[in-house]
Design an enzyme around this catalytic site. Structure first.
Site, PDB file in Angstrom:
ATOM      1  N   GLY A  13       0.929  -0.726  -0.264  1.00 28.56           N
ATOM      2  CA  GLY A  13       0.367   0.001  -0.447  1.00 28.56           C
ATOM      3  C   GLY A  13       1.015   1.053  -0.024  1.00 28.56           C
ATOM      4  O   GLY A  13       1.651   0.768   0.901  1.00 28.56           O
ATOM      5  N   ARG A  74       1.002  -5.081  -4.787  1.00 33.37           N
ATOM      6  CA  ARG A  74       1.455  -5.931  -4.575  1.00 33.37           C
ATOM      7  C   ARG A  74       1.796  -7.593  -5.431  1.00 33.37           C
ATOM      8  O   ARG A  74       0.971  -7.990  -6.317  1.00 33.37           O
ATOM      9  CB  ARG A  74       0.141  -6.325  -3.734  1.00 33.37           C
ATOM     10  CG  ARG A  74      -0.316  -5.329  -2.331  1.00 33.37           C
ATOM     11  CD  ARG A  74      -1.229  -6.141  -1.788  1.00 33.37           C
ATOM     12  NE  ARG A  74      -1.039  -4.841  -0.264  1.00 33.37           N
ATOM     13  CZ  ARG A  74      -1.612  -4.010  -0.374  1.00 33.37           C
ATOM     14  NH1 ARG A  74      -2.892  -3.549  -1.051  1.00 33.37           N
ATOM     15  NH2 ARG A  74      -2.022  -3.329   0.473  1.00 33.37           N
ATOM     16  N   ASP A 105       5.787  -5.271   5.663  1.00 33.86           N
ATOM     17  CA  ASP A 105       5.970  -6.255   6.533  1.00 33.86           C
ATOM     18  C   ASP A 105       6.328  -7.242   5.531  1.00 33.86           C
ATOM     19  O   ASP A 105       7.211  -8.286   4.683  1.00 33.86           O
ATOM     20  CB  ASP A 105       5.596  -6.988   7.925  1.00 33.86           C
ATOM     21  CG  ASP A 105       4.157  -6.719   7.410  1.00 33.86           C
ATOM     22  OD1 ASP A 105       3.628  -6.937   6.575  1.00 33.86           O
ATOM     23  OD2 ASP A 105       3.505  -6.984   9.398  1.00 33.86           O
ATOM     24  N   THR A 127       4.086   2.672   5.510  1.00 34.17           N
ATOM     25  CA  THR A 127       2.592   2.160   5.674  1.00 34.17           C
ATOM     26  C   THR A 127       2.979   3.064   6.806  1.00 34.17           C
ATOM     27  O   THR A 127       2.790   3.605   7.242  1.00 34.17           O
ATOM     28  CB  THR A 127       2.556   0.648   5.766  1.00 34.17           C
ATOM     29  OG1 THR A 127       1.462   0.114   6.472  1.00 34.17           O
ATOM     30  CG2 THR A 127       3.850  -0.037   7.990  1.00 34.17           C
ATOM     31  N   ASP A 129      -0.057   2.665   8.679  1.00 32.71           N
ATOM     32  CA  ASP A 129      -0.363   1.066   9.770  1.00 32.71           C
ATOM     33  C   ASP A 129       0.790   1.451  11.065  1.00 32.71           C
ATOM     34  O   ASP A 129       0.011   1.318  11.785  1.00 32.71           O
ATOM     35  CB  ASP A 129      -1.169   0.040   9.173  1.00 32.71           C
ATOM     36  CG  ASP A 129      -1.395  -0.593   8.409  1.00 32.71           C
ATOM     37  OD1 ASP A 129      -2.769   0.490   8.234  1.00 32.71           O
ATOM     38  OD2 ASP A 129      -1.242  -1.030   7.102  1.00 32.71           O
ATOM     39  N   ASP A 131       2.583  -0.867  11.729  1.00 29.96           N
ATOM     40  CA  ASP A 131       2.705  -2.443  12.584  1.00 29.96           C
ATOM     41  C   ASP A 131       4.264  -2.397  12.143  1.00 29.96           C
ATOM     42  O   ASP A 131       3.868  -4.256  11.956  1.00 29.96           O
ATOM     43  CB  ASP A 131       1.203  -3.074  11.866  1.00 29.96           C
ATOM     44  CG  ASP A 131       1.233  -2.878  10.394  1.00 29.96           C
ATOM     45  OD1 ASP A 131       2.056  -2.401   9.130  1.00 29.96           O
ATOM     46  OD2 ASP A 131       0.721  -3.625   9.879  1.00 29.96           O
ATOM     47  N   ARG A 173      -5.353  -1.580   9.026  1.00 27.94           N
ATOM     48  CA  ARG A 173      -5.094  -3.511   8.877  1.00 27.94           C
ATOM     49  C   ARG A 173      -5.265  -4.094  10.159  1.00 27.94           C
ATOM     50  O   ARG A 173      -6.442  -3.694  10.826  1.00 27.94           O
ATOM     51  CB  ARG A 173      -3.597  -3.887   8.615  1.00 27.94           C
ATOM     52  CG  ARG A 173      -3.901  -4.958   7.629  1.00 27.94           C
ATOM     53  CD  ARG A 173      -2.312  -5.042   6.645  1.00 27.94           C
ATOM     54  NE  ARG A 173      -0.947  -5.085   7.374  1.00 27.94           N
ATOM     55  CZ  ARG A 173      -0.311  -5.946   6.845  1.00 27.94           C
ATOM     56  NH1 ARG A 173       0.194  -6.854   6.104  1.00 27.94           N
ATOM     57  NH2 ARG A 173       1.409  -5.276   7.695  1.00 27.94           N
TER      58      ARG A 173
HETATM   59  O1  F6P Z   1      -1.591  -1.393   4.702  1.00 32.12           O
HETATM   60  C1  F6P Z   1      -1.745   0.092   4.266  1.00 32.12           C
HETATM   61  C2  F6P Z   1      -3.813  -0.592   4.166  1.00 32.12           C
HETATM   62  O2  F6P Z   1      -4.138   1.117   3.840  1.00 32.12           O
HETATM   63  C3  F6P Z   1      -4.294  -0.980   5.007  1.00 32.12           C
HETATM   64  O3  F6P Z   1      -4.506  -0.100   6.399  1.00 32.12           O
HETATM   65  C4  F6P Z   1      -5.208  -1.463   4.589  1.00 32.12           C
HETATM   66  O4  F6P Z   1      -5.763  -2.388   5.147  1.00 32.12           O
HETATM   67  C5  F6P Z   1      -5.033  -2.124   3.427  1.00 32.12           C
HETATM   68  O5  F6P Z   1      -3.635  -1.331   3.254  1.00 32.12           O
HETATM   69  C6  F6P Z   1      -6.273  -1.691   2.299  1.00 32.12           C
HETATM   70  O6  F6P Z   1      -5.332  -2.417   1.068  1.00 32.12           O
HETATM   71  P1  F6P Z   1      -5.945  -1.974  -0.521  1.00 32.12           P
HETATM   72  O7  F6P Z   1      -4.684  -1.124  -0.978  1.00 32.12           O
HETATM   73  O8  F6P Z   1      -5.546  -2.877  -1.105  1.00 32.12           O
HETATM   74  O9  F6P Z   1      -7.525  -2.196  -0.720  1.00 32.12           O
END
Ligand code: F6P
Length: 322
Positions: A13, A74, A105, A127, A129, A131, A173
């Site tokens: 992300g 990804r 991660d 990120t 998050d 995390d 997340r």
């Molecule tokens: O890891 C960043 C994040 O925005 C999280 O907070 C969320 O769960 C996820 O990515 C959303 O992913 P996507 O952009 O694939 O919907």
């Protein structure tokens, strides 16, 4: 063997400040006599040889921009041995002898896989998050906190005008760091995070009732996405209290916007540090910040660490937001 040519990519992300990190990697590398390639769309760009040589001006005018100029993705293909070997073969063909990866991660696991197969990698935590266990502040977290805070302040205006309850889902997340800190900053009556067991009667209705006795008529409830269910929570609150309630999922707007000063400085420091590590012959490291000091850890041990949830901060919020 000394490093002569490196690559930089962003993966997973996006997070505000990734551009500032790319800029720092490119400028540090060039100023120290290296050639540097920008790889598009994360590990996909390594697999499909989608990269371009960067110069000092390639990264002009990006420090203040959200998103990532290198795009991000990804990459399921990268999880296969074939995908990894393609990525390595493309790097070898171009003479790339080190890669800086910016992401979370999952991105670091990819870096570990490449390093194990002979291509030295350094990770930078990017990120919203926050995390990454070994790191107190990841790139993008501060901007996302401020973006959420501004939006929730706006929700408060309308919740207050209508004497309503506002139930807001924030990203993160599986982690509740964003929710906890935003909840404190926005004076939320309840903060629901995955790290603390949630009881609807105790954590929402009980707190609303206690606060309502003091004539407060509007409430902000923050729910981390790792708990979710804001539509149901808002509906159940309305059923139980008879007070109109609205649910808002802040969504991807939280990932955008111009990075804050803190994220720009952090990203610059981390990008600079990552290139220094490669020049020192180090690999399989993740750059971090702890107590305002830029440090680095072995990726494997970094991934095995656990980040304790700040229960004291949570208890403090319980005490003052009522
Ligand atoms: O890891 C960043 C994040 O925005 C999280 O907070 C969320 O769960 C996820 O990515 C959303 O992913 P996507 O952009 O694939 O919907």
């Amino acid at each position: 063997m000394s490093v002569k040519r490196i690559a930089v990519l962003t993966s997973g992300g996006d997070a505000p400040g990734m551009n500032a990190a790319v800029r720092a990697v490119v400028r540090t590398a060039i100023n120290r006599g290296l050639e540097v390639y920008g790889v598009y769309r994360g590990y996909n760009g390594l697999i499909h040889d989608d990269m371009v040589e960067m110069n000092l001006r390639s990264v002009s005018d990006i420090i203040h921009r959200g998103g990532t100029m290198l795009y991000t993705a990804r990459s399921p293909e990268f999880h296969s041995e074939e995908g990894m070997q393609k990525a390595i073969a493309n790097c070898r063909a171009r003479g790339i002898d080190g890669v800086v990866v910016i992401g979370g991660d999952g991105t670091f696991r990819g870096a570990q896989d490449l390093t194990r197969r002979g291509l030295p990698c350094i990770g930078i935590p990017g990120t919203i998050d926050n995390d990454i266990s070994c790191c107190e502040h990841t790139i993008g977290y501060d901007t996302a906190l401020n973006t959420c805070m501004e939006m929730i302040d706006k929700l408060r205006d309308t919740a207050q005008s209508h004497d309503r309850y506002s139930v807001v889902e924030v990203m993160g997340r599986h982690a509740g760091y964003l929710a906890l800190n935003v909840g404190i900053a926005c004076g939320a009556t309840s903060i629901i995070v995955p790290e603390i067991e949630f009881d609807f009667d105790r954590d929402i209705i009980g707190r609303i009732e206690a606060t309502a006795k003091t004539h407060k008529k509007h409430f902000i409830i923050i729910v981390a996405e790792g708990v979710g269910g804001v539509l149901d929570i808002a509906r159940d609150i309305e059923k139980r209290t008879g007070i109109e309630s609205r649910a808002t999922i802040l969504g991807h707007v939280q990932r955008g916007g111009s990075p804050t000063l803190r994220d720009r400085v952090l990203a610059s420091q981390m990008g600079n540090h990552a290139v220094r590590l490669l020049l020192e012959g180090k690999s399989n490291r993740v750059v971090t910040i702890q107590s305002d000091r830029i440090l680095d850890y072995d990726i494997e041990s970094a991934l095995a660490m656990k980040k304790p949830f700040d229960r004291d901060l949570y208890e403090m919020a319980q005490e003052i937001s009522i």
